[in-house]
Write a protein that holds these residues in place. Structure first.
Motif, PDB file in Angstrom:
ATOM      1  N   LEU A  26       0.888  -1.317   0.232  1.00 19.40           N
ATOM      2  CA  LEU A  26       0.051  -0.077  -0.025  1.00 19.40           C
ATOM      3  C   LEU A  26       0.685   1.100  -0.067  1.00 19.40           C
ATOM      4  N   LEU A  27       1.919   1.109   0.533  1.00 18.58           N
ATOM      5  CA  LEU A  27       2.717   2.426   0.762  1.00 18.58           C
ATOM      6  C   LEU A  27       3.531   2.643  -0.461  1.00 18.58           C
ATOM      7  N   ARG A  28       4.042   1.420  -1.171  1.00 21.98           N
ATOM      8  CA  ARG A  28       4.548   1.782  -2.638  1.00 21.98           C
ATOM      9  C   ARG A  28       3.693   2.120  -3.573  1.00 21.98           C
ATOM     10  N   ALA A  29       2.322   1.984  -3.190  1.00 26.12           N
ATOM     11  CA  ALA A  29       1.369   2.254  -4.150  1.00 26.12           C
ATOM     12  C   ALA A  29       1.003   3.896  -4.065  1.00 26.12           C
ATOM     13  N   GLY A  30       1.488   4.377  -3.384  1.00 20.93           N
ATOM     14  CA  GLY A  30       1.225   5.966  -3.118  1.00 20.93           C
ATOM     15  C   GLY A  30       0.953   6.571  -1.742  1.00 20.93           C
ATOM     16  N   HIS A  31       0.372   5.505  -0.890  1.00 14.38           N
ATOM     17  CA  HIS A  31      -0.087   5.988   0.611  1.00 14.38           C
ATOM     18  C   HIS A  31       1.220   6.288   1.173  1.00 14.38           C
ATOM     19  N   THR A  32       1.006   7.406   2.122  1.00 15.19           N
ATOM     20  CA  THR A  32       2.257   7.830   2.967  1.00 15.19           C
ATOM     21  C   THR A  32       1.960   7.124   4.507  1.00 15.19           C
ATOM     22  N   LEU A  33       0.820   6.947   5.043  1.00 20.13           N
ATOM     23  CA  LEU A  33       0.708   6.223   6.080  1.00 20.13           C
ATOM     24  C   LEU A  33      -0.404   5.511   6.137  1.00 20.13           C
ATOM     25  N   VAL A  34       0.018   4.416   6.614  1.00 15.97           N
ATOM     26  CA  VAL A  34      -0.952   3.311   6.759  1.00 15.97           C
ATOM     27  C   VAL A  34      -1.391   2.762   8.039  1.00 15.97           C
ATOM     28  N   ALA A  35      -2.352   2.480   8.406  1.00 19.83           N
ATOM     29  CA  ALA A  35      -2.938   2.178   9.914  1.00 19.83           C
ATOM     30  C   ALA A  35      -3.460   0.780  10.167  1.00 19.83           C
ATOM     31  N   GLY A  36      -3.005  -0.069  10.897  1.00 24.51           N
ATOM     32  CA  GLY A  36      -3.632  -1.211  11.140  1.00 24.51           C
ATOM     33  C   GLY A  36      -4.289  -1.106  12.576  1.00 24.51           C
ATOM     34  N   MET A  37      -5.563  -1.731  12.401  1.00 24.48           N
ATOM     35  CA  MET A  37      -6.892  -1.572  13.481  1.00 24.48           C
ATOM     36  C   MET A  37      -7.146  -2.907  13.788  1.00 24.48           C
ATOM     37  N   ASP A  38      -7.419  -3.099  15.067  1.00 20.16           N
ATOM     38  CA  ASP A  38      -8.123  -4.176  15.701  1.00 20.16           C
ATOM     39  C   ASP A  38      -8.860  -3.862  17.023  1.00 20.16           C
ATOM     40  N   GLU A  39      -9.863  -4.536  17.381  1.00 21.56           N
ATOM     41  CA  GLU A  39     -10.456  -4.387  18.499  1.00 21.56           C
ATOM     42  C   GLU A  39     -10.227  -5.598  19.361  1.00 21.56           C
ATOM     43  N   VAL A  40     -10.719  -5.374  20.729  1.00 18.63           N
ATOM     44  CA  VAL A  40     -10.658  -6.324  21.661  1.00 18.63           C
ATOM     45  C   VAL A  40     -11.819  -6.199  22.672  1.00 18.63           C
ATOM     46  N   GLY A  41     -12.451  -7.203  23.299  1.00 19.96           N
ATOM     47  CA  GLY A  41     -13.400  -6.955  24.228  1.00 19.96           C
ATOM     48  C   GLY A  41     -14.730  -6.933  23.777  1.00 19.96           C
ATOM     49  N   ARG A  42     -15.066  -7.225  22.340  1.00 20.90           N
ATOM     50  CA  ARG A  42     -16.268  -7.135  21.683  1.00 20.90           C
ATOM     51  C   ARG A  42     -17.320  -8.071  22.340  1.00 20.90           C
ATOM     52  N   GLY A  43     -17.065  -9.185  22.818  1.00 20.78           N
ATOM     53  CA  GLY A  43     -17.827 -10.312  23.300  1.00 20.78           C
ATOM     54  C   GLY A  43     -17.660 -10.419  24.824  1.00 20.78           C
ATOM     55  N   ALA A  44     -17.257  -9.417  25.586  1.00 20.81           N
ATOM     56  CA  ALA A  44     -17.213  -9.571  26.858  1.00 20.81           C
ATOM     57  C   ALA A  44     -18.423  -9.084  27.508  1.00 20.81           C
ATOM     58  N   LEU A  45     -18.746  -9.550  28.947  1.00 25.39           N
ATOM     59  CA  LEU A  45     -20.012  -9.128  29.380  1.00 25.39           C
ATOM     60  C   LEU A  45     -19.686  -7.731  30.359  1.00 25.39           C
ATOM     61  N   ALA A  46     -18.550  -7.578  30.297  1.00 23.50           N
ATOM     62  CA  ALA A  46     -18.340  -6.291  31.295  1.00 23.50           C
ATOM     63  C   ALA A  46     -17.083  -5.559  30.569  1.00 23.50           C
ATOM     64  N   GLY A  47     -16.803  -4.127  31.222  1.00 20.75           N
ATOM     65  CA  GLY A  47     -16.105  -3.552  30.772  1.00 20.75           C
ATOM     66  C   GLY A  47     -16.148  -2.821  29.278  1.00 20.75           C
ATOM     67  N   GLY A 184       0.091  -5.942  16.097  1.00 17.40           N
ATOM     68  CA  GLY A 184       0.423  -4.548  17.081  1.00 17.40           C
ATOM     69  C   GLY A 184      -0.559  -3.885  17.645  1.00 17.40           C
ATOM     70  N   ALA A 185      -1.519  -3.480  16.794  1.00 18.10           N
ATOM     71  CA  ALA A 185      -2.702  -2.829  17.146  1.00 18.10           C
ATOM     72  C   ALA A 185      -3.604  -3.721  18.230  1.00 18.10           C
ATOM     73  N   SER A 186      -3.646  -5.031  17.844  1.00 16.73           N
ATOM     74  CA  SER A 186      -4.300  -5.985  18.864  1.00 16.73           C
ATOM     75  C   SER A 186      -3.399  -6.044  20.221  1.00 16.73           C
ATOM     76  N   VAL A 187      -2.287  -6.170  20.004  1.00 17.91           N
ATOM     77  CA  VAL A 187      -1.301  -6.367  21.391  1.00 17.91           C
ATOM     78  C   VAL A 187      -1.688  -5.026  22.384  1.00 17.91           C
ATOM     79  N   LEU A 188      -1.570  -3.874  21.658  1.00 23.47           N
ATOM     80  CA  LEU A 188      -1.671  -2.798  22.454  1.00 23.47           C
ATOM     81  C   LEU A 188      -3.062  -2.636  22.914  1.00 23.47           C
ATOM     82  N   ALA A 189      -4.073  -3.033  22.183  1.00 25.16           N
ATOM     83  CA  ALA A 189      -5.555  -2.735  22.848  1.00 25.16           C
ATOM     84  C   ALA A 189      -5.540  -3.831  24.064  1.00 25.16           C
ATOM     85  N   LYS A 190      -5.143  -4.958  23.691  1.00 28.08           N
ATOM     86  CA  LYS A 190      -5.372  -6.148  24.805  1.00 28.08           C
ATOM     87  C   LYS A 190      -4.801  -5.618  26.140  1.00 28.08           C
ATOM     88  N   VAL A 191      -3.407  -5.161  25.944  1.00 23.63           N
ATOM     89  CA  VAL A 191      -2.776  -4.850  27.271  1.00 23.63           C
ATOM     90  C   VAL A 191      -3.489  -3.821  27.800  1.00 23.63           C
TER      91      VAL A 191
END
Length: 268
Positions: A26-47, A184-191
């Motif tokens: 994606l970066l070589r195709a002309g994008h300057t910044l690429v963001a990876g995104m992930d979620e945690v806690g979607r299926g939890a009962l609390a928090g 990396g996004a998954s790890v940061l969100a989980k921690v």
């Protein structure tokens, strides 16, 4: 005279480790910044539900050794990796949406709210977002077909969205296992989410959140039957399983709870 057997062809197995191959394409195709995104806690009962974002550039080096989807890593390994991921990323952030927002707006708008908060906090506007899975929950629905998928939108009020530009989104199944920025996004969100649940466990220790992190573990459900939900539970969810009689009894015997019926929504 028999001929010698043909040499076996060596097969190359796909790597189980994520890489920056997709991001660099994606970066070589002309994008300057690429963001990876992930979620945690979607299926939890609390928090909260939590969304991590990691932004990379073309000069971003290879990810820290050992980086994988957070679900594949022991807690101690995740915690050791988190500071290395923060140093490695061009920029990063984690956004959260609390249980009261999940109850009011629904889980998909809450995911979008947490994701937009993460984008607002990371301080840059990526050119494109790599999103784990096959459903783009970050982009607001604009067509009737999308509204059908985004079931929570039609029936509930809308939050006050952060004032942030939403980049184009590319969904990718198992991106957390193939794309380093998403892993990396998954790890940061989980921690970060785990740390919040451990802190909440000091406030309400009976639910075992220091261990189960708000998910539907047996000891969590047993505590719900004994004590009923607290203010950190997602009260619009099926918190107590499939026995509405037990759910009602547990709710009614918790001291100090209101009688507006909000705890009993979707318990049947």
């Amino acid at each position: 005279m028999t001929s010698a057997p043909a040499p076996r062809r060596r097969t190359t197995r796909p790597s189980s480790r994520p890489s920056l191959r997709i991001e660099r394409e994606l970066l070589r195709a002309g994008h300057t910044l690429v963001a990876g995104m992930d979620e945690v806690g979607r299926g939890a009962l609390a928090g909260p539900v939590s969304v991590g974002v990691v932004v990379v550039r073309l000069d971003t080096p290879t990810a820290p050794a050992g980086l994988k989807d957070s679900k594949l890593l022991p807690p101690a390994t995740r915690e050791a990796l988190a500071p290395r991921v923060r140093r490695w990323a061009h920029t990063f952030a984690v956004g959260h949406a609390g249980p009261e927002e999940i109850d009011e707006f629904g889980i998909l708008p809450a995911l979008r709210l947490a994701g937009l908060r993460a984008l607002a906090e990371c301080g840059v506007v990526p050119d494109v977002v790599l999103l784990d899975g096959n459903h783009d929950w970050l982009t607001p629905p604009v067509s009737s077909a999308q509204l059908t998928l985004d079931l929570d939108v039609a029936a509930r009020p809308q939050p006050r969205w952060p004032e942030v530009s939403i980049p184009p989104v590319r969904t990718r199944i198992k991106a957390d296992m193939t794309c380093s920025s998403v892993a990396g996004a998954s790890v940061l969100a989980k921690v970060e989410r785990d740390a919040r649940m451990v802190a909440l466990a000091d406030e309400v220790p009976e639910y075992g959140w220091a261990i189960n992190k708000g998910y539907a573990a047996p000891e969590h459900r047993a505590a719900l039957l004994r004590h009923g939900p607290c203010g950190h539970h997602r009260r619009s969810w099926r918190l107590l399983g499939e026995d509405p009689a037990q759910a009602t009894m547990a709710t009614e015997r918790r001291p100090g709870m209101g009688h507006d019926g909000s705890v009993k929504v979707r318990l049947t």
